[in-house]
Design a protein around this motif. Structure first.
Motif, PDB file in Angstrom:
ATOM      1  N   PHE A 174       0.819  -1.216   0.000  1.00 26.52           N
ATOM      2  CA  PHE A 174       0.000   0.000   0.000  1.00 26.52           C
ATOM      3  C   PHE A 174       0.856   1.271   0.000  1.00 26.52           C
ATOM      4  O   PHE A 174       0.389   2.352   0.323  1.00 26.52           O
ATOM      5  CB  PHE A 174      -1.064   0.009   1.091  1.00 26.52           C
ATOM      6  CG  PHE A 174      -0.549  -0.166   2.519  1.00 26.52           C
ATOM      7  CD1 PHE A 174       0.773   0.117   2.859  1.00 26.52           C
ATOM      8  CD2 PHE A 174      -1.421  -0.565   3.529  1.00 26.52           C
ATOM      9  CE1 PHE A 174       1.214  -0.026   4.163  1.00 26.52           C
ATOM     10  CE2 PHE A 174      -0.979  -0.693   4.838  1.00 26.52           C
ATOM     11  CZ  PHE A 174       0.348  -0.446   5.160  1.00 26.52           C
ATOM     12  N   GLN A 186       6.183   3.113   2.201  1.00 28.58           N
ATOM     13  CA  GLN A 186       7.611   3.481   2.064  1.00 28.58           C
ATOM     14  C   GLN A 186       8.518   2.958   3.174  1.00 28.58           C
ATOM     15  O   GLN A 186       9.684   3.324   3.244  1.00 28.58           O
ATOM     16  CB  GLN A 186       7.780   5.001   1.940  1.00 28.58           C
ATOM     17  CG  GLN A 186       7.087   5.577   0.744  1.00 28.58           C
ATOM     18  CD  GLN A 186       7.539   6.994   0.454  1.00 28.58           C
ATOM     19  OE1 GLN A 186       8.658   7.364   0.770  1.00 28.58           O
ATOM     20  NE2 GLN A 186       6.661   7.779  -0.133  1.00 28.58           N
ATOM     21  N   THR A 187       7.966   2.136   4.064  1.00 27.95           N
ATOM     22  CA  THR A 187       8.808   1.621   5.144  1.00 27.95           C
ATOM     23  C   THR A 187      10.039   0.903   4.568  1.00 27.95           C
ATOM     24  O   THR A 187      11.166   1.068   5.049  1.00 27.95           O
ATOM     25  CB  THR A 187       8.009   0.629   6.028  1.00 27.95           C
ATOM     26  OG1 THR A 187       6.844   1.294   6.469  1.00 27.95           O
ATOM     27  CG2 THR A 187       8.823   0.136   7.215  1.00 27.95           C
ATOM     28  N   CYS A 220       8.265  -4.789   6.532  1.00 29.74           N
ATOM     29  CA  CYS A 220       7.038  -4.453   5.784  1.00 29.74           C
ATOM     30  C   CYS A 220       5.774  -4.795   6.586  1.00 29.74           C
ATOM     31  O   CYS A 220       5.577  -5.958   6.974  1.00 29.74           O
ATOM     32  CB  CYS A 220       7.019  -5.183   4.450  1.00 29.74           C
ATOM     33  SG  CYS A 220       5.440  -4.962   3.580  1.00 29.74           S
ATOM     34  N   PRO A 221       4.906  -3.837   6.856  1.00 29.77           N
ATOM     35  CA  PRO A 221       3.704  -4.109   7.652  1.00 29.77           C
ATOM     36  C   PRO A 221       2.691  -4.972   6.894  1.00 29.77           C
ATOM     37  O   PRO A 221       1.801  -5.560   7.499  1.00 29.77           O
ATOM     38  CB  PRO A 221       3.127  -2.711   7.925  1.00 29.77           C
ATOM     39  CG  PRO A 221       3.656  -1.851   6.831  1.00 29.77           C
ATOM     40  CD  PRO A 221       4.991  -2.417   6.449  1.00 29.77           C
ATOM     41  N   VAL A 224       4.847  -8.007   2.589  1.00 27.93           N
ATOM     42  CA  VAL A 224       5.319  -8.163   1.203  1.00 27.93           C
ATOM     43  C   VAL A 224       6.749  -8.728   1.241  1.00 27.93           C
ATOM     44  O   VAL A 224       7.587  -8.245   1.998  1.00 27.93           O
ATOM     45  CB  VAL A 224       5.320  -6.783   0.470  1.00 27.93           C
ATOM     46  CG1 VAL A 224       5.904  -6.936  -0.941  1.00 27.93           C
ATOM     47  CG2 VAL A 224       3.911  -6.214   0.419  1.00 27.93           C
TER      48      VAL A 224
HETATM   49  S1  SF4 Z   1       6.957  -1.595   3.346  1.00 27.72           S
HETATM   50 FE1  SF4 Z   1       5.625  -3.078   2.334  1.00 27.72          FE
HETATM   51  S2  SF4 Z   1       3.692  -2.035   2.121  1.00 27.72           S
HETATM   52 FE2  SF4 Z   1       5.201  -0.461   2.599  1.00 27.72          FE
HETATM   53  S3  SF4 Z   1       5.854   0.274   0.595  1.00 27.72           S
HETATM   54 FE3  SF4 Z   1       7.253  -1.304   1.160  1.00 27.72          FE
HETATM   55  S4  SF4 Z   1       6.388  -3.171   0.267  1.00 27.72           S
HETATM   56 FE4  SF4 Z   1       4.810  -1.651   0.254  1.00 27.72          FE
END
Ligand code: SF4
Ligand code: SF4
Ligand code: SF4
Ligand code: SF4
Length: 584
Positions: A498, A501-502, A558-559, A562
Motif C-alpha cells: 500500500f 515506504q517503510t 514491511c507491515p 510483502v
Molecule cells: S513496506 Fe511493504 S507495504 Fe510499505 S511500501 Fe514497502 S512493500 Fe509496500
C-alpha cells in the motif's frame, strides 16, 4: 652402465622439471595486481623476504610451524586421525628410507663407519620403514576405494602416485626375500668372502645357512645332524657373521621368503632377484624423474606453503611476495578434499553439475587460468560460476591442512574474471558485501569496470534503461501484463503493497545516498509499485534492483508482509536470464 645412464637421465629430468616448477611460482599470475609485477621483481622480493625472515624474530614462528605442522602434521590430525596415520606412515617411512637406504653411501656411511645393509639395526629399520610406507599406501587405497571418503575425488595423478610407491616398496620387499633364498647369491658370497675350500667345511656352512638363513640349496635339504650344524655355525661366526645379522630381523623380507621358499630354486634359476633389482632401481629412478610432475611434489610445496603462510600477511607482506605465494599454493594443494568436505555451498552441486563448485577441484582449473593458457569460453564460464557460488565463509581456508589462503585466491580469481570474463551480474552492487569489504584491494577503475560492463549488458536488452526519457511519459498502453512477470507465489505478494515506504526508509542502500533517486532510479517501494503494474522493463531498468544487498531489512519491516527482497531477487534473476538468453 645402463643404470648409471638411467640415473643421470632421471636426475636431469628432475633438475629441469624442478627449475621449471619453481619458475612458475614467479611467472604465474593470479589477480590483477600480479599482472603488474615482473618475474625478476618477484624473484628478488622473495629472496629479500626470505632473508629478512630468517634474520628476524619470525624465525621462531617458522620453527614452530615446521615442527608442529610440517613434521608432526597437527593440522591433519585435527581433521582426521586415519588420514594423519596414513600421512605419517608414508612421510616418515619414505624420508627415513631415502636417507638411510637409498642414500646410504652418502649419509649412513658418513654417520656409521661400520655400516652394512645386512646387519642390525639397519636391516630391521629398512624393513620397518618399508612396511610403514606400505601401511600408509594401504590406508590411502582403503580411504579412496573402500571407505570412499566423501568429496575425495581420484584423479589419474593420485592413482599414479599410489601405484609408483607401491611398486617401489613391493619390489624392494620381494627383492630382499628372493635374495635370502637364492642359492646363486649364497655361492657368490661364499666365493668372494669366506676363503673356504674344504668340501666338508663348505657343506657344513651351507647346511647352517639352509637351516638358519632360509637359503634354498639344490644340493642339501634338512634335517641336518647337530655336528654339521655346530661346525657350520662356527664357520659362519668366523666368515659371515660380521656382515650378516639373522634374517628374521628383516621381518617383511623373511616372511615373504618363507612363503615363496617352495619355489626357491625356480626363482633363482629364472634370475628373479636380478629382475626385481632392476625393477626396484628403475622404479626409483622413474619416481625421481616424475616427482616434480606428480602429486608427491607436495612433499616440498606443502611445507613451503605452510611456512610462507605462517609469516606472511596481507597488508604487511609485499604484493610481489603474495603473488608468488599464491602461485606456489597452486602446487601445494594435495587434492585431499578437506576443503570440499567443509564448503558451505556444496549442496549447489546437486542442481548445478559444475565440479568447479568444489574448492579442491576449483584449484586445478585456477592453475590453468594462472598459467596464461587460453581457456575456452565454456571453461571460463565454469570457473566463473564456481568462484561466484562461494559465500566467502572462510571454512575452506581454516581447514586446509597445507595452510593455503583459499579466500585470497578466490577473491583474486574473481577479480581477474570480472576484468576479463563475462559480465557478472552478482557483482553489480557497488556495495556488495565481500567485494565491498575488499574495495581497498582494488584500484578504483578496476572496481568500477565490471559494474559498468554488467550494467551495459543489462541496458543493451532493456529499452527503458537505454531511453530513460521514456520512463516518465510511460502510458498504460506500453505496459506488459502483470502476469508476464511470471514471479513465484511468494514474490507476487507485491500486490498487497500500500505504498507506505517503510521498505525504502529502512534500506541501507537508499540511506547511503544523499539523493538516492538520482543514483538508484526507482526505490524499493516504487519497484513494488512498478511490479504491481506489471512494468517489467521499468523495474529491470532501476539501479536499485542491482544495488540491492539482499539484506532482507525491507522484507522484515514491511507491515503488509510483502516479500520485498524476494521480489527484487526474482526480478533480478528474470532480467539476467533475459539478458543471457538474448545477448550471450
Ligand atoms: S513496506 Fe511493504 S507495504 Fe510499505 S511500501 Fe514497502 S512493500 Fe509496500
Ligand atoms: S569460502 Fe567459498 S569455497 Fe570456501 S568453504 Fe566457504 S563457500 Fe566454500
Ligand atoms: S586446497 Fe587444501 S584442503 Fe583443499 S584439497 Fe587442496 S590441500 Fe586439501
Ligand atoms: S534487501 Fe531491501 S533493505 Fe536490503 S538492500 Fe535490498 S532493498 Fe534495501
Amino acid at each position: 652402465m645402463f643404470l648409471t645412464a638411467s640415473l643421470y637421465v632421471a636426475l636431469a629430468i628432475f633438475g629441469l622439471a624442478l627449475i621449471y616448477k619453481v619458475s612458475t611460482w614467479f611467472r604465474f599470475k593470479i589477480g590483477i595486481e600480479s599482472t603488474q609485477i615482473s618475474t625478476p621483481k618477484r624473484f628478488f622480493a622473495a629472496v629479500k623476504g626470505i632473508l629478512s625472515t630468517l634474520f628476524s624474530a619470525r624465525i621462531l614462528t617458522l620453527l614452530k610451524v615446521f615442527l608442529l605442522d610440517v613434521l608432526l602434521q597437527f593440522r591433519i590430525l585435527k581433521e582426521d586421525t586415519l588420514r594423519w596415520v596414513m600421512h605419517i606412515c608414508i612421510y616418515a617411512g619414505f624420508f627415513l628410507l631415502l636417507f638411510m637406504h637409498a642414500l646410504d653411501k652418502y649419509i649412513t656411511v658418513a654417520i656409521w663407519k661400520n655400516y652394512y645393509s645386512t646387519i642390525n639395526p639397519f636391516m630391521f629399520l629398512r624393513d620397518l620403514f618399508g612396511v610403514l610406507v606400505i601401511i600408509g599406501v594401504a590406508i590411502a587405497i582403503y580411504r579412496r576405494f573402500i571407505l570412499k571418503v566423501p568429496r575425495l575425488f581420484s584423479k589419474a595423478m593420485d592413482i599414479y602416485a599410489i601405484i609408483l610407491v607401491a611398486v617401489i616398496m613391493l619390489s624392494g620387499i620381494f627383492l630382499e626375500a628372493t635374495k635370502m633364498i637364492a642359492y646363486s647369491d649364497y655361492q657368490r658370497m661364499v666365493n668372494e668372502y669366506s676363503g673356504l675350500s674344504d668340501p666338508q667345511e663348505l657343506k657344513a656352512l651351507e647346511a647352517y645357512w639352509v637351516k638358519e638363513f632360509g637359503t634354498v640349496s639344490p644340493n642339501l635339504r634338512g634335517p641336518f645332524d647337530e655336528k654339521t650344524l655346530a661346525q657350520g655355525k662356527d664357520l659362519h661366526q668366523s666368515s659371515c657373521a660380521e656382515c650378516h645379522a639373522r634374517p628374521q630381523w628383516a621381518f617383511a623380507g623373511y616372511g615373504t621368503a618363507k612363503v615363496i621358499r617352495p619355489i626357491g630354486l625356480g626363482i633363482d634359476q629364472a634370475r628373479l632377484p636380478s629382475i626385481l633389482w632392476y625393477i626396484h632401481i628403475l622404479a626409483c629412478f622413474v619416481g625421481l624423474a616424475y616427482l616434480p610432475f606428480s602429486k608427491m611434489f607436495h612433499i616440498f610445496t606443502s611445507a613451503l606453503s605452510l611456512l610462507a603462510n605462517s609469516v606472511m600477511e596481507k597488508g604487511k607482506s609485499s604484493p610481489a611476495n603474495i603473488a608468488t605465494r599464491q602461485a606456489l599454493e597452486l602446487d601445494a594443494c594435495t587434492h585431499c578434499g578437506t576443503c570440499s568436505l567443509r564448503c558451505s555451498v556444496i549442496m549447489a552441486f546437486e542442481e548445478i553439475k559444475n565440479m568447479n563448485i568444489f574448492p579442491s577441484e576449483k584449484i586445478a582449473s585456477i592453475k590453468a587460468l594462472a598459467s596464461g593458457k587460453e581457456l575456452s569460453a565454456g571453461e571460463l564460464k565454469h570457473i566463473q560460476e564456481g568462484v561466484y557460488l562461494c559465500t566467502n565463509c572462510y571454512r575452506c581456508t581454516v581447514v586446509c591442512p597445507v595452510g593455503i589462503n583459499l579466500q585470497d585466491l578466490w577473491f583474486n580469481v574473481r577479480e581477474t574474471l570480472l576484468q576479463k570474463g563475462y559480465p557478472e551480474f552478482f557483482a553489480l552492487s557497488p556495495l556488495s558485501f565481500y567485494r565491498g569489504l575488499m574495495r581497498e584491494e582494488t584500484v578504483q577503475k578496476d572496481y568500477e569496470k565490471p559494474l559498468i560492463r554488467a550494467r551495459e549488458a543489462i541496458a543493451s536488452q532493456c529499452d527503458l534503461m537505454k531511453r530513460k526519457e521514456k520512463v516518465l511519459p510511460l502510458t498504460p498502453a506500453d505496459r506488459p501484463l502483470q502476469s508476464g512477470l511470471n514471479l513465484s507465489a511468494q514474490a507476487k505478494t507485491f500486490s498487497v503493497c500500500f505504498g507506505c515506504q517503510t521498505c525504502t526508509t529502512v534500506c541501507p542502500v537508499v540511506s547511503n545516498y544523499e539523493n538516492p533517486q538520482e543514483v538508484l532510479g526507482l526505490l524499493p517501494h516504487q519497484i513494488m509499485h512498478a511490479a504491481g503494474l506489471g512494468l517489467r522493463d521499468l523495474a529491470f531498468g532501476s539501479n536499485m534492483l542491482w544495488d540491492c544487498l539482499t539484506c532482507y531489512q525491507c522484507q522484515e519491516q514491511c507491515p503488509q508482509g510483502v516479500s520485498v527482497t524476494d521480489v527484487l531477487y526474482e526480478l533480478k534473476n528474470l532480467a539476467i536470464k533475459h539478458v543471457r538468453e538474448k545477448a550471450l
